[in-house]
Design a protein around this motif. Structure first.
Motif, PDB file in Angstrom:
ATOM      1  N   SER A 148       0.829  -1.197   0.000  1.00 17.57           N
ATOM      2  CA  SER A 148       0.000   0.000   0.000  1.00 17.57           C
ATOM      3  C   SER A 148       0.868   1.254   0.000  1.00 17.57           C
ATOM      4  CB  SER A 148      -0.911   0.009   1.226  1.00 17.57           C
ATOM      5  OG  SER A 148      -1.656   1.214   1.278  1.00 17.57           O
ATOM      6  N   ILE A 149       0.486   2.231  -0.832  1.00 14.49           N
ATOM      7  CA  ILE A 149       1.236   3.486  -0.878  1.00 14.49           C
ATOM      8  C   ILE A 149       0.355   4.687  -0.554  1.00 14.49           C
ATOM      9  CG2 ILE A 149       2.934   2.632  -2.532  1.00 14.49           C
ATOM     10  CD1 ILE A 149       1.409   4.102  -4.721  1.00 14.49           C
ATOM     11  N   GLY A 150      -0.908   4.462  -0.203  1.00 18.73           N
ATOM     12  CA  GLY A 150      -1.780   5.588   0.117  1.00 18.73           C
ATOM     13  C   GLY A 150      -3.195   5.125   0.405  1.00 18.73           C
ATOM     14  N   PHE A 154      -8.122   9.489   2.623  1.00 14.24           N
ATOM     15  CA  PHE A 154      -7.216  10.542   3.098  1.00 14.24           C
ATOM     16  C   PHE A 154      -5.788  10.052   2.953  1.00 14.24           C
ATOM     17  CE2 PHE A 154      -4.535  12.506   6.309  1.00 14.24           C
ATOM     18  CZ  PHE A 154      -4.785  13.857   6.084  1.00 14.24           C
ATOM     19  N   PRO A 155      -4.877  10.811   2.361  1.00 16.14           N
ATOM     20  CA  PRO A 155      -5.075  12.159   1.815  1.00 16.14           C
ATOM     21  C   PRO A 155      -5.555  12.176   0.363  1.00 16.14           C
ATOM     22  CG  PRO A 155      -2.777  11.588   1.702  1.00 16.14           C
ATOM     23  CD  PRO A 155      -3.464  10.415   2.345  1.00 16.14           C
ATOM     24  N   GLY A 156      -5.817  11.022  -0.213  1.00 18.54           N
ATOM     25  CA  GLY A 156      -6.330  10.990  -1.581  1.00 18.54           C
ATOM     26  C   GLY A 156      -5.238  11.030  -2.641  1.00 18.54           C
TER      27      GLY A 156
END
Length: 209
Positions: A148-150, A154-156
């Protein structure tokens, strides 16, 4: 306080020497200079104090007319590399003087700046030392993937500075506390304890602390 003057050099490689107690000491051999001074800047003429030094002789066909005129004014030969060394006070050296290994002394601590060895494009496991995903139970097919990188909520977006795959190495790196073990003026060589950035025959800048 003395000015932190420096000199250009070339990393010749690593070896070891033996101390008085018989212990082996790893050292890096650096050819420092000779570096002629091709320009002297002062607060009166340029607004700040600095020396411009040159390193590695060049052929006439590799120097344009402007650089040939610049070197002729300094009374030196043609050189490939120029570097400006900022000083706090007015320079004591004169135009045309040459900096050599005599600038340093045994036991002195210097900063060595060079370009780190380029490793090309690398994945996150090698570039950032990530341990990767588990290899067991047969349901994992992303052993060396990013993971996972985001998050969409949030933060989108991917946060700036996230450790990801990319180019590794070929960056300016400074070794801040390199101890000079030996100075050999007859060969324009100094020996500093431990490793310094860059490949063999790489260009380095050695500066007083």
């Amino acid at each position: 306080m003395a000015d932190k003057i420096g000199i250009l050099g070339r990393k010749l490689g690593m070896t070891r020497i033996f101390g008085d107690d018989g212990a082996a000491v790893p050292v890096t051999v650096i050819q420092v200079g000779p570096c002629p001074i091709t320009q002297v800047k002062t607060t009166e003429t340029d607004g700040y104090n600095a020396l411009q030094i040159a390193f590695v002789e060049a052929k006439e066909k590799h120097s344009n007319k402007a650089m040939q005129g610049h070197f002729a004014k300094a009374g030196t030969g043609l050189y490939r590399t120029l570097k400006e060394v900022r000083l706090e006070s007015a320079p004591q050296q004169q135009l045309g003087d040459t900096l050599t290994a005599d600038l340093f002394a045994v036991g002195e601590v210097v900063k060595v700046t060079g370009k780190s060895i380029g490793k090309g494009y690398q994945g996150r496991m090698r570039r950032w030392n990530f341990h990767g995903c588990k290899d067991t139970h047969g349901d994992e097919k992303v052993h060396r993937n990013n993971g996972s990188i985001g998050n969409n909520t949030f933060p989108g977006h991917v946060i700036k500075g996230r450790k990801m795959a990319g180019h590794w190495g070929n960056e300016t790196v400074t070794q801040p506390s390199a101890l000079i073990i030996a100075v050999r003026p007859e060969d324009n060589v100094i020996l500093v304890k431990g490793a310094v950035p860059g490949p063999k025959n790489g260009l380095v800048f050695v500066r007083k602390q």
